[in-house]
Design a protein around this motif. Structure first.
Motif, PDB file in Angstrom:
ATOM      1  N   GLU A  50       0.837  -1.209   0.000  1.00 32.40           N
ATOM      2  CA  GLU A  50       0.000   0.000   0.000  1.00 32.40           C
ATOM      3  C   GLU A  50       0.864   1.248   0.000  1.00 32.40           C
ATOM      4  OE1 GLU A  50      -4.057   1.362   2.205  1.00 32.40           O
ATOM      5  OE2 GLU A  50      -2.374   1.057   3.558  1.00 32.40           O
ATOM      6  N   ASN A  51       0.364   2.294  -0.645  1.00 36.79           N
ATOM      7  CA  ASN A  51       0.904   3.650  -0.526  1.00 36.79           C
ATOM      8  C   ASN A  51      -0.137   4.535   0.138  1.00 36.79           C
ATOM      9  OD1 ASN A  51       3.400   3.247  -1.912  1.00 36.79           O
ATOM     10  ND2 ASN A  51       2.315   3.364  -3.866  1.00 36.79           N
ATOM     11  N   ALA A  52       0.335   5.474   0.920  1.00 32.90           N
ATOM     12  CA  ALA A  52      -0.550   6.497   1.487  1.00 32.90           C
ATOM     13  C   ALA A  52       0.131   7.845   1.258  1.00 32.90           C
ATOM     14  CB  ALA A  52      -0.808   6.257   2.976  1.00 32.90           C
ATOM     15  N   TYR A  53      -0.232   8.492   0.156  1.00 28.96           N
ATOM     16  CA  TYR A  53       0.357   9.784  -0.187  1.00 28.96           C
ATOM     17  C   TYR A  53      -0.174  10.859   0.754  1.00 28.96           C
ATOM     18  CZ  TYR A  53       2.427   8.035  -4.505  1.00 28.96           C
ATOM     19  OH  TYR A  53       3.204   7.352  -5.421  1.00 28.96           O
ATOM     20  N   LYS A  54       0.725  11.754   1.155  1.00 26.05           N
ATOM     21  CA  LYS A  54       0.366  12.865   2.024  1.00 26.05           C
ATOM     22  C   LYS A  54       0.594  14.170   1.258  1.00 26.05           C
ATOM     23  CE  LYS A  54      -0.344   9.737   5.061  1.00 26.05           C
ATOM     24  NZ  LYS A  54      -1.726   9.341   5.410  1.00 26.05           N
ATOM     25  N   TRP A  55      -0.359  15.075   1.373  1.00 24.06           N
ATOM     26  CA  TRP A  55      -0.385  16.251   0.512  1.00 24.06           C
ATOM     27  C   TRP A  55      -0.181  17.540   1.292  1.00 24.06           C
ATOM     28  CZ3 TRP A  55      -0.770  16.237  -4.772  1.00 24.06           C
ATOM     29  CH2 TRP A  55      -1.097  15.011  -5.373  1.00 24.06           C
ATOM     30  N   ARG A  56       0.336  18.536   0.604  1.00 22.81           N
ATOM     31  CA  ARG A  56       0.279  19.925   1.078  1.00 22.81           C
ATOM     32  C   ARG A  56      -0.946  20.583   0.455  1.00 22.81           C
ATOM     33  NH1 ARG A  56       5.881  19.059   0.237  1.00 22.81           N
ATOM     34  NH2 ARG A  56       7.144  19.482   2.106  1.00 22.81           N
ATOM     35  N   VAL A  57      -1.587  21.467   1.191  1.00 24.41           N
ATOM     36  CA  VAL A  57      -2.832  22.088   0.715  1.00 24.41           C
ATOM     37  C   VAL A  57      -2.671  22.749  -0.650  1.00 24.41           C
ATOM     38  CG1 VAL A  57      -4.413  24.011   1.164  1.00 24.41           C
ATOM     39  CG2 VAL A  57      -3.977  22.312   2.946  1.00 24.41           C
ATOM     40  N   PRO A  58      -1.659  23.577  -0.883  1.00 25.52           N
ATOM     41  CA  PRO A  58      -1.561  24.215  -2.208  1.00 25.52           C
ATOM     42  C   PRO A  58      -1.406  23.208  -3.343  1.00 25.52           C
ATOM     43  CG  PRO A  58      -0.126  25.311  -0.622  1.00 25.52           C
ATOM     44  CD  PRO A  58      -0.592  24.043   0.028  1.00 25.52           C
ATOM     45  N   ASP A  59      -0.670  22.122  -3.082  1.00 26.44           N
ATOM     46  CA  ASP A  59      -0.438  21.129  -4.135  1.00 26.44           C
ATOM     47  C   ASP A  59      -1.723  20.394  -4.492  1.00 26.44           C
ATOM     48  OD1 ASP A  59       2.238  21.824  -4.104  1.00 26.44           O
ATOM     49  OD2 ASP A  59       2.793  20.223  -2.714  1.00 26.44           O
ATOM     50  N   PHE A  60      -2.526  20.035  -3.476  1.00 27.08           N
ATOM     51  CA  PHE A  60      -3.750  19.315  -3.788  1.00 27.08           C
ATOM     52  C   PHE A  60      -4.775  20.248  -4.447  1.00 27.08           C
ATOM     53  CE2 PHE A  60      -7.707  16.984  -3.128  1.00 27.08           C
ATOM     54  CZ  PHE A  60      -7.319  15.737  -3.602  1.00 27.08           C
ATOM     55  N   GLY A  61      -4.820  21.495  -4.017  1.00 27.62           N
ATOM     56  CA  GLY A  61      -5.696  22.456  -4.685  1.00 27.62           C
ATOM     57  C   GLY A  61      -5.336  22.623  -6.143  1.00 27.62           C
ATOM     58  N   ALA A  62      -4.034  22.672  -6.443  1.00 29.39           N
ATOM     59  CA  ALA A  62      -3.589  22.786  -7.832  1.00 29.39           C
ATOM     60  C   ALA A  62      -3.975  21.546  -8.635  1.00 29.39           C
ATOM     61  CB  ALA A  62      -2.073  22.994  -7.874  1.00 29.39           C
ATOM     62  N   LEU A  63      -3.887  20.360  -8.006  1.00 30.39           N
ATOM     63  CA  LEU A  63      -4.268  19.123  -8.685  1.00 30.39           C
ATOM     64  C   LEU A  63      -5.760  19.135  -9.037  1.00 30.39           C
ATOM     65  CD1 LEU A  63      -3.079  16.277  -9.499  1.00 30.39           C
ATOM     66  CD2 LEU A  63      -4.104  15.452  -7.369  1.00 30.39           C
ATOM     67  N   LEU A  64      -6.588  19.603  -8.122  1.00 29.37           N
ATOM     68  CA  LEU A  64      -8.028  19.691  -8.383  1.00 29.37           C
ATOM     69  C   LEU A  64      -8.314  20.619  -9.562  1.00 29.37           C
ATOM     70  CD1 LEU A  64      -9.335  19.892  -4.710  1.00 29.37           C
ATOM     71  CD2 LEU A  64      -9.875  18.060  -6.338  1.00 29.37           C
ATOM     72  N   ARG A  65      -7.638  21.736  -9.602  1.00 27.20           N
ATOM     73  CA  ARG A  65      -7.865  22.670 -10.712  1.00 27.20           C
ATOM     74  C   ARG A  65      -7.347  22.083 -12.022  1.00 27.20           C
ATOM     75  NH1 ARG A  65      -6.713  25.972  -6.335  1.00 27.20           N
ATOM     76  NH2 ARG A  65      -4.480  26.083  -6.809  1.00 27.20           N
ATOM     77  N   GLN A  66      -6.242  21.337 -11.961  1.00 29.47           N
ATOM     78  CA  GLN A  66      -5.721  20.675 -13.158  1.00 29.47           C
ATOM     79  C   GLN A  66      -6.716  19.633 -13.668  1.00 29.47           C
ATOM     80  OE1 GLN A  66      -1.860  18.883 -12.545  1.00 29.47           O
ATOM     81  NE2 GLN A  66      -1.642  18.261 -14.683  1.00 29.47           N
ATOM     82  N   ALA A  67      -7.479  19.051 -12.751  1.00 29.73           N
ATOM     83  CA  ALA A  67      -8.473  18.034 -13.129  1.00 29.73           C
ATOM     84  C   ALA A  67      -9.732  18.644 -13.712  1.00 29.73           C
ATOM     85  CB  ALA A  67      -8.823  17.176 -11.918  1.00 29.73           C
ATOM     86  N   GLY A  68      -9.834  19.978 -13.695  1.00 30.05           N
ATOM     87  CA  GLY A  68     -10.967  20.633 -14.332  1.00 30.05           C
ATOM     88  C   GLY A  68     -11.914  21.351 -13.396  1.00 30.05           C
ATOM     89  N   PHE A  69     -11.681  21.277 -12.084  1.00 34.14           N
ATOM     90  CA  PHE A  69     -12.556  21.961 -11.147  1.00 34.14           C
ATOM     91  C   PHE A  69     -12.272  23.463 -11.177  1.00 34.14           C
ATOM     92  CE2 PHE A  69     -12.548  17.598  -9.684  1.00 34.14           C
ATOM     93  CZ  PHE A  69     -13.895  17.390  -9.425  1.00 34.14           C
TER      94      PHE A  69
END
Length: 322
Positions: free
Chosen positions: A283-302
């Motif tokens: 198993e992997n459990a990735y841990k995120w920083r808030v700005p990075d995950f927000g950027a990922l959401l916007r990259q996904a089209g949100f």
């Protein structure tokens, strides 16, 4: 009282499961999908993990949601169809549906068998709320069945709590989030409500996945018994030990099962030799920083994102407007 609707899409294919597992076990770095950790015993062991002092993911998420419910209500659309991904016992959504004035509730898990009791109980709590259970393995793609009869004019709230997104690599997360964006539909106000565990001290993270009582070790080792049943292999639990380690380059906790000595595991038609110290990556459990995950959401089209954290800022709950 409204009666829940049930639709089973996923059909267990024993040959395909065995092929997937044996391909992973035969790879240079042996690995398995984390979904195979969750047989009946594994699921109960994970419930116990959420009560451990070292593992605070579930408590932190609950704190964040309880503390910021009024602010969340102001953002999430009233009367929306809630689509609960990996619903399990439906407990998390059940605590929120009334406060957020949901118009419909759809629980998605791999089998409607797991959902029947939970949805029946939830239906008694919300007797007038239309409910449905969908048996779907969305880890390989998310497409809701037309038989649900979703109203395209009704806003949708996709609900994905518990930081389950952490099991995906960043690239896999992006692909999956794009599917979720599509699933949100086109009704104004729709979006994704998702929990994300945040990056913290590596020693704390490793302890959270290797607790003093050994519950997480039992959870990981139980995978071997599950594999034996699925592929006819002869894994012996005593030959293996659980490892948890933080990978700072990948920003993830990795769980491995490590061979205690040189050994060979056999299954019908094949075998794999393991050297002492060699591992199976479980198993992997990735841990995120808030700005990075927000950027990922916007990259996904949100279109826009907002987040709330628990007081210690160890967990974030995001609302991503579609």
């Amino acid at each position: 009282m409204t009666t829940p609707q049930f639709i089973q899409l996923y059909q267990h294919n024993a040959a395909a499961v065995a092929q997937e597992l044996l391909q992973g076990l035969s790879a240079p770095q042996a690995f398995t999908s984390p979904k195979y950790l969750y047989d009946a015993l594994g699921s109960r062991l994970f419930e116990a993990i959420t009560e451990l002092p070292e593992y605070d993911v579930t408590r932190n998420e609950a704190q964040a949601m309880a503390l910021h419910t009024p602010a969340m209500i102001a953002r999430l659309p009233s009367g929306a169809c809630w689509i609960d991904l990996g619903a399990g016992n439906c407990e998390k959504a059940g605590r929120l549906l009334g406060a957020f004035s949901a118009g419909r509730y759809v629980a998605v898990d791999i089998s409607v068998h797991f959902l029947r009791h939970a949805l029946s109980c939830l239906q008694r709590q919300y007797p007038d709320l239309p409910m449905a259970g969908v048996g779907l393995d969305f880890s390989s793609g998310l497409s809701l069945p037309p038989a649900l009869g979703l109203d395209p004019a009704q806003p949708r709230v996709l609900f994905y709590p518990g930081s389950s997104i952490g099991n995906f690599t960043p690239n896999e997360s992006l692909v999956f989030l794009r599917q979720l964006h599509t699933c949100c539909g086109t009704a104004p106000g729709s979006g994704l409500f998702i929990g994300v565990d945040l990056l913290k001290d590596p020693a704390e993270l490793e302890a959270a996945y290797d607790d003093a009582l050994g519950v997480t070790a039992a959870f990981d080792l139980n995978l071997l018994l599950h594999i034996n049943r699925l592929v006819g292999s002869d894994f012996a639990v005593r030959d293996w030990q659980h490892l948890s380690r933080f990978n700072p380059v990948q920003s993830r906790v990795e769980m491995h099962l490590q061979a205690r000595q040189t050994l060979t595991v056999r299954w019908p038609g094949g075998e794999r030799a393991f050297a002492a110290g060699e591992t199976i990556h479980t198993e992997n459990a990735y841990k995120w920083r808030v700005p990075d995950f927000g950027a990922l959401l916007r990259q996904a089209g949100f279109a826009s994102t907002e987040f709330w954290t628990n007081p210690a800022e160890r967990f974030a709950v995001f609302w991503a407007q579609a």
